[in-house]
Design an enzyme around this catalytic site. Structure first.
Site, PDB file in Angstrom:
ATOM      1  N   LYS A 158       7.196 -20.019   4.927  1.00  0.00           N
ATOM      2  CA  LYS A 158       6.054 -20.933   4.824  1.00  0.00           C
ATOM      3  C   LYS A 158       6.491 -22.378   4.997  1.00  0.00           C
ATOM      4  CE  LYS A 158       3.207 -18.223   1.611  1.00  0.00           C
ATOM      5  NZ  LYS A 158       2.523 -18.213   0.298  1.00  0.00           N
ATOM      6  N   GLY A 164      -3.276 -23.367   2.924  1.00  0.00           N
ATOM      7  CA  GLY A 164      -4.468 -22.742   3.473  1.00  0.00           C
ATOM      8  C   GLY A 164      -4.139 -21.770   4.592  1.00  0.00           C
ATOM      9  N   GLU A 200       9.424 -16.666   0.756  1.00  0.00           N
ATOM     10  CA  GLU A 200       8.918 -15.915  -0.390  1.00  0.00           C
ATOM     11  C   GLU A 200       8.855 -14.445  -0.047  1.00  0.00           C
ATOM     12  OE1 GLU A 200       5.564 -18.889  -2.404  1.00  0.00           O
ATOM     13  OE2 GLU A 200       4.920 -17.182  -1.221  1.00  0.00           O
ATOM     14  N   GLU A 275      -4.561 -21.414  -6.716  1.00  0.00           N
ATOM     15  CA  GLU A 275      -4.597 -20.108  -6.033  1.00  0.00           C
ATOM     16  C   GLU A 275      -3.472 -19.202  -6.516  1.00  0.00           C
ATOM     17  OE1 GLU A 275      -4.141 -20.394  -1.819  1.00  0.00           O
ATOM     18  OE2 GLU A 275      -5.886 -21.684  -1.568  1.00  0.00           O
ATOM     19  N   ARG A 292      -9.393 -30.541  -3.976  1.00  0.00           N
ATOM     20  CA  ARG A 292     -10.697 -30.943  -3.435  1.00  0.00           C
ATOM     21  C   ARG A 292     -11.786 -30.029  -3.976  1.00  0.00           C
ATOM     22  NH1 ARG A 292      -8.092 -27.524   0.311  1.00  0.00           N
ATOM     23  NH2 ARG A 292      -9.291 -25.592   0.498  1.00  0.00           N
TER      24      ARG A 292
HETATM   25  C1  MV4 Z   1       0.990 -15.125   0.652  1.00  0.00           C
HETATM   26  C2  MV4 Z   1       0.541 -13.805   0.815  1.00  0.00           C
HETATM   27  C3  MV4 Z   1       1.392 -12.794   0.464  1.00  0.00           C
HETATM   28  N1  MV4 Z   1       2.625 -13.070  -0.032  1.00  0.00           N
HETATM   29  N2  MV4 Z   1       2.221 -15.357   0.154  1.00  0.00           N
HETATM   30  C4  MV4 Z   1      -2.754 -17.295   2.651  1.00  0.00           C
HETATM   31  C5  MV4 Z   1      -3.388 -18.602   2.325  1.00  0.00           C
HETATM   32  C6  MV4 Z   1      -2.373 -19.376   1.553  1.00  0.00           C
HETATM   33  N3  MV4 Z   1      -2.975 -20.068   0.473  1.00  0.00           N
HETATM   34  C7  MV4 Z   1      -1.401 -18.359   1.081  1.00  0.00           C
HETATM   35  N4  MV4 Z   1      -1.738 -17.117   1.699  1.00  0.00           N
HETATM   36  C8  MV4 Z   1      -1.040 -15.992   1.425  1.00  0.00           C
HETATM   37  N5  MV4 Z   1       0.208 -16.180   0.944  1.00  0.00           N
HETATM   38  C9  MV4 Z   1       3.002 -14.338  -0.195  1.00  0.00           C
HETATM   39  N6  MV4 Z   1       4.208 -14.593  -0.701  1.00  0.00           N
HETATM   40  C10 MV4 Z   1      -0.749 -13.595   1.286  1.00  0.00           C
HETATM   41  C11 MV4 Z   1      -1.548 -14.686   1.592  1.00  0.00           C
HETATM   42  C12 MV4 Z   1      -2.918 -14.394   1.954  1.00  0.00           C
HETATM   43  C13 MV4 Z   1      -3.272 -13.589   3.055  1.00  0.00           C
HETATM   44  C14 MV4 Z   1      -2.338 -13.050   3.925  1.00  0.00           C
HETATM   45  C15 MV4 Z   1      -2.724 -12.268   4.995  1.00  0.00           C
HETATM   46  C16 MV4 Z   1      -4.070 -12.001   5.227  1.00  0.00           C
HETATM   47  C17 MV4 Z   1      -5.017 -12.528   4.387  1.00  0.00           C
HETATM   48  C18 MV4 Z   1      -4.629 -13.318   3.297  1.00  0.00           C
HETATM   49  C19 MV4 Z   1      -5.610 -13.821   2.445  1.00  0.00           C
HETATM   50  C20 MV4 Z   1      -5.247 -14.585   1.381  1.00  0.00           C
HETATM   51  C21 MV4 Z   1      -3.913 -14.868   1.135  1.00  0.00           C
END
Ligand code: MV4
Length: 527
Positions: A158, A164, A200, A275, A292
């Site tokens: 990341k 987002g 992560e 989140e 926000r």
């Molecule tokens: C993740 C994750 C799984 N594992 N991090 C997406 C938005 C951002 N705020 C963080 N997100 C995610 N981070 C780890 N370590 C899954 C998401 C995630 C997501 C991933 C794939 C498809 C849809 C998703 C919806 C919400 C969050």
């Protein structure tokens, strides 16, 4: 309280903020681009200032033009809405330097939380559980491989400056990691001007649960419970509900308490969202903090009876929170869906055009947040949220029935115009979703079930082809959710009209807007 607030946004959220100001006796000024000259917020605001052409980089992202507009109208504060400059710490700082109150957290806190790697470190210090992985940025591909070996695959790389869902790469095997690491860094440098990344453990099929918090400038804070936002496609949320379903009361309370502890620990003020990902064993992991008001805030308002924008205004004006935690008593279930002007059958491509019909639903416990109206021209310049339909009911089953009923009433139609309503209906019809047993994998599963091998999208008719009633604009009691074959060709995006570049696309924002609407003569109220 402020005498006058400048609303530095457009579309439904500009209208939402304008209404809150009115209700508190605050005069309103709204900025607008050339594309939005005839928009509903411009028509309803006490004053409106044109700040530039349609292109958002030269209007809604133009900090200097917005500050100048605030000076011109004599506003004391700026409400940034969501997207655009709402989480830009530099903009908040510029506001302060110009004697304007930015309605949000202090710039220093915004900057610390905008850096996801720094936010992770701060939340770990506050005792929040994180997904396994590196807290500091990972400097080399070899270091990334070492971190991954320790935490196990799959992993996710990341961008520290992301958020987002922007700037993330999932990696399933060690062999893929060095290239994915390099690619994510290069992309982060290109998009954010900051190539720091961290690694992560990737949590598959977890639920995306977020907590709404409110903190005043006197060290007081409350949480307003949880929302589940797992129904997302490419990190654009489609359906949101409050509270998060199918979790024990103990888990919900633990997540909310952790969120509040985290934000109070860093000196956060205003309305924010923390989140988390929640795994199948109800273990939760901190992801990021949004500084926000969010698109999905209405579901929290509906279960708590608390107006979040009123609270933002009071907090920014220095008023102590009048709410204590025991005064926040969530009741019932609220579910919202987004109505985007996009074609779910063409990879959710925007389908700009004029709305020949626009009749939003009504009825009990049904809230529609929209800037749309009959004759509204959905332009290609901003992203495509046209309306949010939110309903409340004492229990989840009734809330879902009510949302289906409301969507059946919604009549949106225009040449080439499609909406996400048919896709949302498929979500609501999904048995797992109905039971509250769903996760971030739901949307992809629905899309894969739909077309295992999606053919390339065909091109559409010329602009101005005759309108036919699309299947997502059914009369009450109309045909079922599944999209019937219509023989109608999908619409084309107008040629030569680029969308804003991705860097300008607000993470959570939306809003269409168009060069011309009906002959709405902008008028100014005097109050
Ligand atoms: C993740 C994750 C799984 N594992 N991090 C997406 C938005 C951002 N705020 C963080 N997100 C995610 N981070 C780890 N370590 C899954 C998401 C995630 C997501 C991933 C794939 C498809 C849809 C998703 C919806 C919400 C969050």
């Amino acid at each position: 309280m402020f005498e006058k607030v400048l609303i530095a946004n457009r579309g439904e959220i500009a209208l939402r903020v304008l209404r809150a100001c009115r209700e508190l006796g605050v005069r309103t000024a709204v900025v607008y681009s050339s594309a939005d000259a005839d928009s509903t917020p411009v028509r309803l605001a006490d004053e409106a200032v044109r700040i530039g052409p349609a292109q958002s980089r030269r209007s809604y992202l133009n900090a200097a033009a917005i500050v100048e507009a605030a000076r011109q109208v004599g506003a004391q504060a700026v409400h940034p809405g969501y997207g655009f400059l709402s989480e830009d710490a530099d903009f908040a700082e510029i506001c302060a330097q110009n004697g304007l109150t930015f309605i949000g957290p202090p710039p220093r806190v915004m900057a610390e939380l905008a850096d996801k790697s720094s936010a992770r470190a701060l939340m770990r210090r506050a005792g929040l559980p994180l997904p396994p992985g590196s807290v500091r940025p990972v400097p080399t591909a070899a270091a990334a491989v070492a971190v991954a070996a320790e935490i196990g695959y799959p992993v996710i790389v990341k961008a520290a400056a992301g958020g987002g869902g922007r700037g993330m790469t999932v990696v399933r095997t060690p062999a893929e990691l060095p290239r994915a690491y390099a690619r994510t860094r290069a992309a982060a440098q290109a998009v954010f001007g900051d190539d720091r990344v961290y690694v992560e453990r990737y949590l598959t099929d977890a639920r995306h649960v977020e907590v709404q918090v409110l903190c005043d400038q006197h060290g007081n804070g409350v949480h307003l419970g949880t929302r589940d936002c797992s129904v997302q496609r490419r990190h654009q949320k489609l359906v949101e509900e409050a509270p998060a379903p199918a979790l024990s009361a103990a888990t919900l309370e633990a997540i909310a308490a952790a969120a509040l502890r985290g934000v109070l620990d860093v000196g956060f003020t205003g309305a924010g969202t923390v989140e988390f990902l929640v795994d199948a064993d109800e273990r939760f992991h901190f992801l990021e903090i949004n500084c926000r008001i969010q698109v999905e805030h209405p579901v929290t308002e509906m279960i708590t009876g608390i107006d979040l924008v009123h609270e933002q205004l009071h907090i920014a004006a220095g008023v102590p929170l009048r709410l204590r935690q025991e005064d926040v008593r969530p009741h019932g279930v609220a579910v919202e869906c987004r109505v985007n002007v996009e074609d779910p059958d063409r990879d959710f491509a925007p389908t700009p055009g004029r709305l020949e019909r626009f009749l939003p639903p009504g009825g009990p416990f049904t809230r529609v947040d929209t800037h749309g109206h009959p004759g509204y021209l959905v332009g290609p310049y901003y992203d495509s949220l046209l309306a949010k339909v939110a309903v409340w009911a004492p229990d989840r089953d009734l809330a879902l029935n009510r949302l289906e009923r409301a969507l059946d009433e919604f009549d949106v139609a225009g040449p080439g115009v499609r909406t996400t309503i048919p896709f949302v209906r498929r979500v609501l019809d999904d048995p797992g979703f109905r039971k509250g047993r769903y996760s971030t994998g739901l949307v992809d599963r629905l899309l894969a079930a739909r077309d295992p091998a999606r053919p390339p999208a065909p091109t559409g008719p010329p602009a101005g082809s005759p309108a036919t009633r699309p299947p997502d604009a059914r009369p009450p009691g109309g045909p079922p959710a599944a999209r019937p074959p219509t023989g109608e060709p999908p619409a084309a995006r107008p040629a030569g009209v680029p969308a804003d570049p991705p860097a300008n696309r607000p993470p959570d924002a939306a809003r269409p807007g168009g060069p011309a609407g009906p002959p709405d003569r902008p008028h100014r109220r005097t109050r």
